[in-house]
Design a protein around this motif. Structure first.
Motif, PDB file in Angstrom:
ATOM      1  N   GLY A 103       5.619  -1.754 -37.257  1.00 53.91           N
ATOM      2  CA  GLY A 103       4.167  -2.235 -36.752  1.00 53.91           C
ATOM      3  C   GLY A 103       4.168  -2.958 -35.201  1.00 53.91           C
ATOM      4  N   GLY A 104       5.094  -3.478 -34.861  1.00 55.90           N
ATOM      5  CA  GLY A 104       5.436  -4.191 -33.427  1.00 55.90           C
ATOM      6  C   GLY A 104       5.542  -2.970 -32.677  1.00 55.90           C
ATOM      7  N   ALA A 105       6.804  -2.283 -33.108  1.00 53.67           N
ATOM      8  CA  ALA A 105       6.740  -0.655 -32.489  1.00 53.67           C
ATOM      9  C   ALA A 105       5.227  -0.246 -31.771  1.00 53.67           C
ATOM     10  CB  ALA A 105       7.684  -0.100 -32.824  1.00 53.67           C
ATOM     11  N   ILE A 106       4.756   0.038 -33.147  1.00 52.74           N
ATOM     12  CA  ILE A 106       3.815   0.999 -33.038  1.00 52.74           C
ATOM     13  C   ILE A 106       3.092   0.122 -31.824  1.00 52.74           C
ATOM     14  CG2 ILE A 106       1.949   2.334 -33.922  1.00 52.74           C
ATOM     15  CD1 ILE A 106       3.236   1.873 -36.098  1.00 52.74           C
ATOM     16  N   THR A 107       2.623  -0.844 -32.061  1.00 53.04           N
ATOM     17  CA  THR A 107       2.350  -2.113 -31.020  1.00 53.04           C
ATOM     18  C   THR A 107       2.136  -1.995 -29.547  1.00 53.04           C
ATOM     19  OG1 THR A 107       1.143  -3.873 -32.989  1.00 53.04           O
ATOM     20  CG2 THR A 107       0.683  -4.268 -30.622  1.00 53.04           C
ATOM     21  N   ALA A 108       3.177  -2.210 -29.646  1.00 53.24           N
ATOM     22  CA  ALA A 108       4.083  -1.680 -27.800  1.00 53.24           C
ATOM     23  C   ALA A 108       3.677  -0.185 -27.610  1.00 53.24           C
ATOM     24  CB  ALA A 108       5.644  -2.403 -28.046  1.00 53.24           C
ATOM     25  N   ALA A 109       3.794   0.461 -27.839  1.00 54.31           N
ATOM     26  CA  ALA A 109       3.690   1.975 -27.839  1.00 54.31           C
ATOM     27  C   ALA A 109       2.479   2.098 -27.475  1.00 54.31           C
ATOM     28  CB  ALA A 109       4.679   3.356 -28.582  1.00 54.31           C
ATOM     29  N   ALA A 110       1.544   2.285 -28.778  1.00 54.23           N
ATOM     30  CA  ALA A 110      -0.087   2.432 -28.719  1.00 54.23           C
ATOM     31  C   ALA A 110      -1.240   1.289 -28.010  1.00 54.23           C
ATOM     32  CB  ALA A 110      -0.042   2.838 -29.765  1.00 54.23           C
ATOM     33  N   GLY A 111      -0.425   0.184 -27.696  1.00 56.30           N
ATOM     34  CA  GLY A 111      -1.626  -0.913 -27.611  1.00 56.30           C
ATOM     35  C   GLY A 111      -2.471  -1.430 -28.380  1.00 56.30           C
ATOM     36  N   GLU A 112      -1.712  -1.200 -29.490  1.00 61.52           N
ATOM     37  CA  GLU A 112      -2.950  -1.457 -30.597  1.00 61.52           C
ATOM     38  C   GLU A 112      -2.566  -2.445 -31.442  1.00 61.52           C
ATOM     39  OE1 GLU A 112      -5.965  -1.491 -32.757  1.00 61.52           O
ATOM     40  OE2 GLU A 112      -5.960   0.475 -31.263  1.00 61.52           O
ATOM     41  N   PRO A 113      -3.300  -3.131 -31.777  1.00 60.04           N
ATOM     42  CA  PRO A 113      -2.600  -4.727 -32.434  1.00 60.04           C
ATOM     43  C   PRO A 113      -3.277  -4.871 -33.568  1.00 60.04           C
ATOM     44  CG  PRO A 113      -4.777  -5.009 -30.968  1.00 60.04           C
ATOM     45  CD  PRO A 113      -4.302  -3.758 -30.639  1.00 60.04           C
ATOM     46  N   LEU A 114      -3.729  -3.421 -34.858  1.00 56.20           N
ATOM     47  CA  LEU A 114      -3.686  -3.419 -35.564  1.00 56.20           C
ATOM     48  C   LEU A 114      -2.319  -3.359 -36.170  1.00 56.20           C
ATOM     49  CD1 LEU A 114      -7.500  -2.213 -36.075  1.00 56.20           C
ATOM     50  CD2 LEU A 114      -6.178  -3.965 -35.980  1.00 56.20           C
ATOM     51  N   ALA A 115      -2.037  -2.393 -35.774  1.00 55.88           N
ATOM     52  CA  ALA A 115      -0.443  -1.454 -36.241  1.00 55.88           C
ATOM     53  C   ALA A 115       0.126  -3.080 -36.362  1.00 55.88           C
ATOM     54  CB  ALA A 115       0.426  -0.590 -35.561  1.00 55.88           C
ATOM     55  N   LEU A 116       0.569  -3.748 -35.724  1.00 55.12           N
ATOM     56  CA  LEU A 116       1.431  -4.692 -36.339  1.00 55.12           C
ATOM     57  C   LEU A 116       1.053  -6.147 -37.028  1.00 55.12           C
ATOM     58  CD1 LEU A 116       3.802  -6.657 -35.024  1.00 55.12           C
ATOM     59  CD2 LEU A 116       2.114  -8.225 -33.364  1.00 55.12           C
ATOM     60  N   ILE A 117      -0.297  -5.733 -37.420  1.00 55.97           N
ATOM     61  CA  ILE A 117      -1.021  -6.776 -38.285  1.00 55.97           C
ATOM     62  C   ILE A 117      -0.862  -6.492 -39.365  1.00 55.97           C
ATOM     63  CG2 ILE A 117      -2.820  -7.538 -38.906  1.00 55.97           C
ATOM     64  CD1 ILE A 117      -4.515  -7.897 -36.383  1.00 55.97           C
ATOM     65  N   ALA A 118      -1.048  -4.900 -39.474  1.00 53.98           N
ATOM     66  CA  ALA A 118      -1.382  -4.150 -40.965  1.00 53.98           C
ATOM     67  C   ALA A 118       0.785  -4.426 -40.563  1.00 53.98           C
ATOM     68  CB  ALA A 118      -0.921  -2.664 -40.739  1.00 53.98           C
ATOM     69  N   GLY A 119       1.539  -4.002 -40.152  1.00 53.17           N
ATOM     70  CA  GLY A 119       2.876  -3.729 -40.897  1.00 53.17           C
ATOM     71  C   GLY A 119       3.233  -5.475 -41.374  1.00 53.17           C
ATOM     72  N   ILE A 120       2.575  -6.554 -40.665  1.00 53.81           N
ATOM     73  CA  ILE A 120       2.884  -8.018 -41.248  1.00 53.81           C
ATOM     74  C   ILE A 120       2.261  -7.763 -42.321  1.00 53.81           C
ATOM     75  CG2 ILE A 120       2.245 -10.308 -41.015  1.00 53.81           C
ATOM     76  CD1 ILE A 120       2.938 -10.031 -38.025  1.00 53.81           C
ATOM     77  N   GLY A 121       1.518  -8.078 -42.736  1.00 51.79           N
ATOM     78  CA  GLY A 121       0.329  -7.542 -43.535  1.00 51.79           C
ATOM     79  C   GLY A 121       1.434  -6.955 -44.717  1.00 51.79           C
ATOM     80  N   ILE A 122       2.052  -5.919 -44.828  1.00 49.94           N
ATOM     81  CA  ILE A 122       2.626  -4.647 -46.035  1.00 49.94           C
ATOM     82  C   ILE A 122       4.342  -5.575 -45.659  1.00 49.94           C
ATOM     83  CG2 ILE A 122       3.823  -2.404 -46.341  1.00 49.94           C
ATOM     84  CD1 ILE A 122       1.863  -1.561 -44.777  1.00 49.94           C
ATOM     85  N   GLY A 123       4.853  -6.136 -45.019  1.00 46.37           N
ATOM     86  CA  GLY A 123       6.334  -6.864 -45.513  1.00 46.37           C
ATOM     87  C   GLY A 123       5.252  -8.275 -46.036  1.00 46.37           C
ATOM     88  N   CYS A 124       5.001  -9.166 -46.443  1.00 46.89           N
ATOM     89  CA  CYS A 124       4.585  -9.805 -47.000  1.00 46.89           C
ATOM     90  C   CYS A 124       5.030  -9.486 -48.960  1.00 46.89           C
ATOM     91  CB  CYS A 124       3.001 -10.948 -46.271  1.00 46.89           C
ATOM     92  SG  CYS A 124       3.936 -11.486 -44.689  1.00 46.89           S
ATOM     93  N   VAL A 125       3.449  -8.805 -48.320  1.00 44.48           N
ATOM     94  CA  VAL A 125       3.718  -8.109 -49.829  1.00 44.48           C
ATOM     95  C   VAL A 125       4.939  -7.723 -50.401  1.00 44.48           C
ATOM     96  CG1 VAL A 125       2.010  -6.314 -51.434  1.00 44.48           C
ATOM     97  CG2 VAL A 125       1.017  -7.424 -49.390  1.00 44.48           C
ATOM     98  N   ALA A 126       5.391  -6.576 -49.878  1.00 42.41           N
ATOM     99  CA  ALA A 126       6.475  -5.941 -50.458  1.00 42.41           C
ATOM    100  C   ALA A 126       8.030  -7.028 -50.042  1.00 42.41           C
ATOM    101  CB  ALA A 126       7.480  -5.045 -48.705  1.00 42.41           C
ATOM    102  N   MET A 127       7.552  -7.813 -49.350  1.00 43.17           N
ATOM    103  CA  MET A 127       9.042  -9.399 -49.724  1.00 43.17           C
ATOM    104  C   MET A 127       9.088  -9.202 -51.074  1.00 43.17           C
ATOM    105  SD  MET A 127       7.357 -12.220 -47.682  1.00 43.17           S
ATOM    106  CE  MET A 127       8.968 -13.229 -48.193  1.00 43.17           C
ATOM    107  N   PHE A 128       8.136  -9.975 -52.113  1.00 42.44           N
ATOM    108  CA  PHE A 128       8.043  -9.734 -52.815  1.00 42.44           C
ATOM    109  C   PHE A 128       8.505  -8.465 -54.452  1.00 42.44           C
ATOM    110  CE2 PHE A 128       5.237 -12.964 -50.921  1.00 42.44           C
ATOM    111  CZ  PHE A 128       5.411 -14.214 -51.700  1.00 42.44           C
ATOM    112  N   SER A 129       8.395  -7.602 -54.014  1.00 43.01           N
ATOM    113  CA  SER A 129       8.773  -6.833 -54.620  1.00 43.01           C
ATOM    114  C   SER A 129      10.527  -6.876 -55.530  1.00 43.01           C
ATOM    115  CB  SER A 129       8.157  -5.422 -54.029  1.00 43.01           C
ATOM    116  OG  SER A 129       8.331  -4.068 -54.614  1.00 43.01           O
TER     117      SER A 129
END
Length: 330
Positions: free
Chosen positions: A39-65
């Motif tokens: 998500g951070g890479a997409i945000t840096a490349a496309a300038g879209e902050p939602l990608a970073l937020i989405a990546g962090i959100g998916i990671g927070c959920v996936a870490m409990f799997s």
């Protein structure tokens, strides 16, 4: 000695680990890190902050799997509150929000201390007994679904079983037959815990404490018993000695020479004591004959001659001894 309250035991015993408790592992860290980095890479490349937020959100959920169970552990997994099976050992995956690890069950041998204070025996003697229980969970499903807290249940079942055994056992049986009581106690506890998926390996009684006044009485009783046995052994020894003397008298009766040799040996043994004096009646000297008189006189003469010699310079063991023959005129 530990009291009847098992609060201290419960506080020291490891409890069931709920699935919601933090139990991090390297896979969970990777599950959080990778989506966040993407998500951070997409945000840096496309300038879209939602990608970073989405990546962090998916990671927070996936870490409990991802979950990791140790070799001795089994994880009890529920799906929407319904039991679906056991997982482990090793890596397994759950869906956060759908699956839940209700408990982590340890399959290793566990020790539990328990005690019974001021419990009356069958002969109304108050005793304090401290014991240790060795047990293992053989069925994790039963241990978690059939009983709320199997560890506390095992502790209470052990304590009540111990009180039950003590109540129908006399003090002498409790002190002398520990192995039998331990086996009986093991069978009783095992019959209560088997429906919970728990098997009991052994029970060891560490200590049995009785009142101090009763200890003194038992000590006096033991001392009296030992004195009685000593007197009996002494009497039996006297009887055996008398029988041997009787046999010896029969041998001497038909062999006067043996009797004379025995008399000389008695004189010899008596004169070995330094500084001693032996008074021999003339009748014994007469029975010994000429050879006996000459031998006794020689011993007496030797002891009298060496009496003047310092003990340190004398090699004769009869130094300082005296032989006196008492005749009828004396």
């Amino acid at each position: 000695m530990p009291g009847t309250d098992l609060t201290q035991y419960k506080a020291n015993m490891p409890q069931l680990t709920p699935g919601s408790a933090p139990r991090g592992n390297v896979l969970g860290t990777l599950a959080l890190t990778i989506p966040s980095v993407i998500g951070g890479a997409i945000t840096a490349a496309a300038g879209e902050p939602l990608a970073l937020i989405a990546g962090i959100g998916i990671g927070c959920v996936a870490m409990f799997s991802p979950k990791i169970a140790q070799q001795w552990e089994r994880a009890v997994v529920l799906k929407f509150g319904k039991y679906v099976g056991l997982q482990g050992p090793g890596v397994f995956w759950v869906i956060p929000g759908v699956h839940k690890v209700a408990a982590w069950v340890d399959h290793r041998t566990t020790t539990t201390s328990f005690a019974a204070e001021q419990t009356l025996t069958s002969d109304a003697v108050p005793v304090n007994v401290d014991a240790v229980l060795f047990w293992t969970v053989y069925d994790a499903e039963k241990a978690t679904l059939e009983v709320q807290d199997y560890r506390q249940a095992v502790s209470w079942a052990s304590q009540t079983a111990l009180r039950d055994i003590i109540g129908r056992t006399s003090l002498s049986e409790l002190l002398a037959g520990r192995e039998k009581i331990e086996q009986e106690l093991q069978g009783l506890i095992d019959s209560r815990t088997t429906p919970w998926g728990v098997t009991v390996h052994s029970v060891e009684m560490r200590d049995v404490v009785i009142p101090a006044s009763l200890q003194d009485a038992m000590s006096r009783q033991a001392q009296a018993t030992r004195e009685k046995q000593a007197r009996i052994i002494l009497g039996e020894a006297e009887v055996e000695i008398a029988k041997l003397f009787e046999k010896a008298a029969e041998s001497y009766q038909g062999n006067p020479v043996a009797l004379q040799l025995r008399q000389m040996n008695i004189l010899y043994e008596g004169l070995k004591q330094k500084g001693g004096m032996m008074v021999v009646p003339s009748t014994i000297v007469d029975s010994m004959g000429a050879s006996g008189i000459m031998a006794a006189a020689a011993l007496a003469k030797q002891s009298q001659d060496e009496r003047a010699t310092p003990p340190a310079l004398s090699a004769d063991p009869f130094a300082g001894s005296e032989l006196r023959i008492v005749t009828d005129d004396d």
